[in-house]
Design a protein around this motif. Structure first.
Motif: not given
Length: 410
Positions: A179-204
């Motif tokens: 947010y602070i960098c955006k106010k300074l005029g910088l572009s922010i690429k969409d963020t996502y968690p990385a180096l992370v695990g995954f939940k399985a489909d509840p039916e698995e």
């Protein structure tokens, strides 16, 4: 006249930047919203702190960063990290190329940083959160006002090292810097968690208890393999994790966020080629006698994995092998090489190690200054750079921090 530099953030990149700037004669202040420095650093590498990797190259980073990383690593690479840690009094050892402190303790790394920060006379202000950075007019000199939740400070240079959204709540990784960098005029690429695990489909069908197994795991979008990794897989009652999953996560997370159907296909016999496994199956077929299915598979693989496969195949553990057709036995055995798990979502920022996305690399110069303000630098996880497991993200923290600290002090 000494340059007055404020480093916002006392993580790995921030502390590194502060030390390099102070060693170069600058007057440095670190503003840290936690009550201690290096909170997240003290947790890395399962508490052992994997600081870098001898197998260091730009291919270990996200595609958007590869070209820039090649140049940055040529300026400050793995040998520079080793030299820097020696200057802090930290002995580094290699484990198959993975670099750790000989102490085996991440906390000893944090302590060494703190000792050097104290020795250099760097001021550390705890419990204050960066809110904004504003350019101010002061004759011909460029200066900046750094505003926190409590007060404000003035500086000649500002290094923003506030980190990302990833990490436990105790690290206070709330992504303020975006947010602070955006106010300074910088572009922010969409963020996502990385180096992370995954939940399985509840039916698995998943194991009742957690299990670890060496495996090869492929992630499929339809029939397209979007990622394939090898290593120790962790399977829990609700999902999958471990190094191979984390290595693939940056590619898979985005697809799941787009509601694309992703299936993980696990090979629990990764060291067997096709012919070897066919021979193993033939040997197993000879055991179709009075023993039960449970007894038949007792020594074949981990019991939790076997139970998971039997349940998914909807077979009875007490069924006699002589009553199970050869084709069905082969289908069961093939499941160990082709176990499918439909994925539902990722475990989120709190359980991720890094964040992909962030400040656009197009808005950051090679010296880590921003294109909108020559005296403002952005470093570390705040920038759209994320690497694989194995010390690559800390290497980036030290690379970006050292460059910013050195340039800011000139």
């Amino acid at each position: 006249m000494d340059r007055r530099i404020i480093v916002a953030g006392g993580g790995a990149s921030g502390m590194c930047a502060a030390i390099y700037a102070a060693r170069n004669g600058a007057s440095v202040t670190i503003i840290e919203k936690n009550n201690q420095l290096g909170k997240k650093l003290s947790m890395t590498g399962n508490g052992r702190c994997n600081i870098s990797n001898l197998n260091m190259n730009e291919k270990m980073y996200n595609a958007a960063a590869e070209k820039r990383m090649k140049q940055w690593l040529s300026v400050y690479g793995v040998l520079d990290v080793i030299s820097f840690f020696k200057s802090l009094g930290i002995v580094v050892k290699s484990e198959d190329g993975y670099l750790y402190p000989l102490s085996g303790q991440a906390q000893s790394v944090v302590q060494a940083f703190e000792n050097e920060i104290k020795r250099l006379g760097i001021t550390v202000i705890y419990g204050e959160q960066l809110k904004s950075v504003e350019p101010i007019a002061d004759g011909q000199e460029k200066k900046y006002r750094v505003i926190t939740n409590n007060t404000f400070y003035e500086a000649d240079r500002v290094i923003i090292a506030t980190g990302s959204l990833s990490g436990p709540k105790t690290t206070m990784s709330t992504g303020d810097g975006y947010y602070i960098c955006k106010k300074l005029g910088l572009s922010i690429k969409d963020t996502y968690p990385a180096l992370v695990g995954f939940k399985a489909d509840p039916e698995e069908i998943m194991p009742e208890g957690g299990v670890r197994s060496l495996a090869e795991i492929s992630f499929l979008l339809g029939t397209e393999v979007v990622a394939k990794e090898y290593g120790e897989l962790q399977i829990t009652k609700d999902g999958i994790s471990g190094i191979p999953v984390m290595q693939a996560s940056s590619k898979v997370v985005r697809l799941l966020e787009e509601k694309k159907p992703i299936t993980a296909v696990v090979n629990f016999f990764p060291d067997y080629d096709e012919d070897d496994y066919l021979s193993l199956e033939k040997e197993m077929l000879r055991l179709r006698d009075d023993r039960t299915l449970s007894d038949f598979l007792t020594g074949f693989h981990n019991s939790y994995i076997t139970d998971m496969i039997i349940k998914k195949m909807k077979m009875g553990r007490s069924m006699k092998m002589k009553n199970i057709s050869e084709s069905m036995v082969l289908s069961i055995l093939d499941s160990y090489r082709n176990y499918k798990i439909r994925l539902d979502s990722n475990y989120g920022y709190l359980q991720s190690q890094v964040t992909s996305g962030g400040v656009s690399l197009g808005d950051v110069r090679d010296d880590m200054t921003t294109i909108s303000h020559d005296g403002i630098f952005v470093v570390g996880e705040l920038v759209d750079v994320d690497g694989r497991c194995g010390g690559y993200n800390l290497q980036w923290a030290f690379t970006s921090g050292s460059i910013a600290g050195t340039v800011a002090s000139i």
